[in-house]
Write a protein that holds these residues in place. Structure first.
Motif, PDB file in Angstrom:
ATOM      1  N   UNK A   1       0.811  -1.636   0.270  1.00  0.00           N
ATOM      2  CA  UNK A   1       0.120   0.217   0.224  1.00  0.00           C
ATOM      3  C   UNK A   1       1.164   1.532  -0.238  1.00  0.00           C
ATOM      4  N   UNK A   2       2.192   1.245   0.880  1.00  0.00           N
ATOM      5  CA  UNK A   2       2.830   1.961   1.163  1.00  0.00           C
ATOM      6  C   UNK A   2       3.431   2.953  -0.520  1.00  0.00           C
ATOM      7  N   UNK A   3       3.669   1.434  -1.045  1.00  0.00           N
ATOM      8  CA  UNK A   3       4.123   1.611  -2.927  1.00  0.00           C
ATOM      9  C   UNK A   3       3.888   2.421  -3.774  1.00  0.00           C
ATOM     10  N   UNK A   4       2.377   1.766  -4.083  1.00  0.00           N
ATOM     11  CA  UNK A   4       1.084   2.348  -3.920  1.00  0.00           C
ATOM     12  C   UNK A   4       0.659   4.077  -3.633  1.00  0.00           C
ATOM     13  N   UNK A   5       0.551   4.179  -2.789  1.00  0.00           N
ATOM     14  CA  UNK A   5       0.258   5.647  -2.503  1.00  0.00           C
ATOM     15  C   UNK A   5       1.603   6.571  -1.998  1.00  0.00           C
ATOM     16  N   UNK A   6       2.924   6.367  -1.615  1.00  0.00           N
ATOM     17  CA  UNK A   6       3.789   6.452  -1.599  1.00  0.00           C
ATOM     18  C   UNK A   6       4.738   6.972  -2.950  1.00  0.00           C
ATOM     19  N   UNK A   7       5.259   5.469  -3.447  1.00  0.00           N
ATOM     20  CA  UNK A   7       5.936   5.816  -4.735  1.00  0.00           C
ATOM     21  C   UNK A   7       7.159   4.991  -3.826  1.00  0.00           C
ATOM     22  N   UNK A   8       7.001   4.859  -2.726  1.00  0.00           N
ATOM     23  CA  UNK A   8       8.388   4.257  -2.190  1.00  0.00           C
ATOM     24  C   UNK A   8       8.738   3.739  -1.178  1.00  0.00           C
ATOM     25  N   UNK A   9       8.723   2.448  -1.204  1.00  0.00           N
ATOM     26  CA  UNK A   9       8.969   1.126   0.573  1.00  0.00           C
ATOM     27  C   UNK A   9      10.212   1.451   0.909  1.00  0.00           C
ATOM     28  N   UNK A  10      10.385   0.715   2.508  1.00  0.00           N
ATOM     29  CA  UNK A  10      11.320   0.456   2.761  1.00  0.00           C
ATOM     30  C   UNK A  10      11.867  -1.163   3.461  1.00  0.00           C
ATOM     31  N   UNK A  11      11.679  -2.249   2.869  1.00  0.00           N
ATOM     32  CA  UNK A  11      12.427  -3.046   3.457  1.00  0.00           C
ATOM     33  C   UNK A  11      13.449  -2.936   4.282  1.00  0.00           C
ATOM     34  N   UNK A  12      12.978  -2.985   5.775  1.00  0.00           N
ATOM     35  CA  UNK A  12      13.949  -3.912   7.266  1.00  0.00           C
ATOM     36  C   UNK A  12      14.586  -4.903   7.036  1.00  0.00           C
ATOM     37  N   UNK A  13      15.802  -5.022   6.710  1.00  0.00           N
ATOM     38  CA  UNK A  13      16.452  -6.136   6.426  1.00  0.00           C
ATOM     39  C   UNK A  13      16.418  -7.164   7.422  1.00  0.00           C
ATOM     40  N   UNK A  14      16.280  -6.699   9.319  1.00  0.00           N
ATOM     41  CA  UNK A  14      15.926  -7.898  10.102  1.00  0.00           C
ATOM     42  C   UNK A  14      14.479  -8.632   9.395  1.00  0.00           C
ATOM     43  N   UNK A  15      13.921  -7.907   9.250  1.00  0.00           N
ATOM     44  CA  UNK A  15      12.586  -8.173   9.210  1.00  0.00           C
ATOM     45  C   UNK A  15      12.065  -8.867   8.105  1.00  0.00           C
ATOM     46  N   UNK A  16      12.978  -9.428   6.956  1.00  0.00           N
ATOM     47  CA  UNK A  16      12.874  -9.519   5.970  1.00  0.00           C
ATOM     48  C   UNK A  16      13.498 -11.407   5.315  1.00  0.00           C
ATOM     49  N   UNK A  17      15.217 -10.660   6.377  1.00  0.00           N
ATOM     50  CA  UNK A  17      15.541 -12.340   6.548  1.00  0.00           C
ATOM     51  C   UNK A  17      15.590 -12.652   7.798  1.00  0.00           C
ATOM     52  N   UNK A  18      14.723 -13.674   7.914  1.00  0.00           N
ATOM     53  CA  UNK A  18      15.272 -14.442   9.216  1.00  0.00           C
ATOM     54  C   UNK A  18      16.164 -15.048   9.660  1.00  0.00           C
TER      55      UNK A  18
END
Length: 348
Positions: A144-161
């Protein structure tokens, strides 16, 4: 199937690992039943031998597969990541953060992959969080952030368990001053897999390797860059204060040059203009830049990187054309408005 001990013997003899070997080793590194001592020995031996581009790409492929998929396939073809390896110990400001906001304000989708400060006082995640981004946003909110803000932040710790398993080993090796392959993997394992990358590299000798690794990973277009201060020092940024070692990947793979800010209409400014500090210091710098009072070298460097990213993503025909657009948005209120929209979005 080879053990990490077997690989250590081969690496110590100067042998490179095949992609299949790397796949086996990577799985051993995130296996809780494998002794930490064996993992540390392997990472030391690999670093002593020197990681090849093929090995880097093979590690990245494995850890991409192990990452949480945020479901950004629809955005990936047009998106870019603006990211650095870190580890340059130059004490620079989080330049990529304001580049991200500048690009998003220009309609370029950005998938920023980053972490909290490890080798610096303020990592990209620290600054993004202070500017309103929810680092723990689930994938559906990120989309939703990508659609509305045009960018996203992927927090590495949250995506690489899986990286948590190797965490204690990395911490112990860092305490002894030992760099490992994990210090450079971050920019190669963005879970959104954007087709474009502007990658800052901590040392000039690593620029060709990182560019080739991006090429092997199949990027549409990417640029690896290192701001070179002297033989022993540099910064993982494209800057207007230094000569820049630049190497391309994908459709830009023929780019192999030294770029100077002067060639793109900038004046050379002291490297000190790029200095950052802790979170409070960097937030004050953000405010100064957006108010038109930031150090000229820093403002120009942000504009330079944004212009290069616009060129990489084919939004403009030249870097110089991109820098003009970037300056207008950075200093004309568009970036300030994007930050305000970010705070509003995540507060809702």
């Amino acid at each position: 199937m080879s053990s990490l001990v077997d690989f250590v013997s081969r690496l110590s003899a100067g042998q490179d690992l095949s992609p299949q070997d790397v796949g086996t080793a990577a799985l051993r590194l995130i296996d809780v039943t494998v002794p930490d001592a064996d993992k540390a020995d392997f990472l030391r031996a690999l670093a002593r031998k020197g990681e090849t581009a093929s090995e880097l790409a093979a590690f990245a492929k494995i850890f991409r597969e192990k990452a949480i998929d945020p479901g950004f396939q629809e955005f990936a073809p047009g998106a870019i990541d603006v990211v650095g390896t870190g580890g340059d110990k130059a004490g620079g400001f989080n330049i990529s953060t304001l580049v991200v906001f500048t690009l998003a304000s220009l309609g370029v989708p950005v998938m920023k992959h980053g972490n909290r400060g490890v080798t610096s006082k303020c990592g990209s995640a620290d600054l993004f969080a202070a500017l309103g981004v929810n680092l723990e946003a689930p994938p559906e909110l990120a989309r939703k952030a990508m659609r509305e803000l045009g960018y996203v932040f992927f927090f590495a710790q949250a995506y690489h368990p899986t990286f948590k398993v190797i965490g204690p080993v990395r911490k112990a090796l860092a305490a002894e001053g030992q760099r490992t392959v994990f210090n450079v993997l971050g920019p190669l394992v963005n879970p959104g897999r954007p087709a474009h990358v502007l990658l800052g590299v901590f040392a000039k000798s690593w620029v060709p390797r990182m560019a080739e690794a991006l090429d092997l990973l199949g990027v549409d277009a990417a640029l690896a860059a290192h701001g070179n201060l002297d033989d022993d020092r540099g910064i993982d940024e494209l800057t207007t204060s230094t000569p820049n070692i630049v190497r391309g990947a994908g459709r830009l793979r023929d780019v192999n040059a030294v770029w100077s800010g002067r060639d793109y209409g900038f004046v050379e400014t002291p490297f000190e203009h790029l200095q950052g500090g802790d979170l409070a210091t960097n937030l004050a710098i953000v405010e100064a830049v957006l108010a038109g009072h930031g150090p000229q070298g820093l403002v120009d460097t942000i504009v330079f990187n944004a212009g290069a990213a616009l060129w990489i993503t084919r939004r403009v025909a030249s870097v110089r054309e991109g820098t003009a657009l970037a300056r207008e948005h950075l200093l004309g209120g568009k970036v300030k408005a994007k930050i305000a929209a970010t705070r509003e979005f995540y507060a809702a």
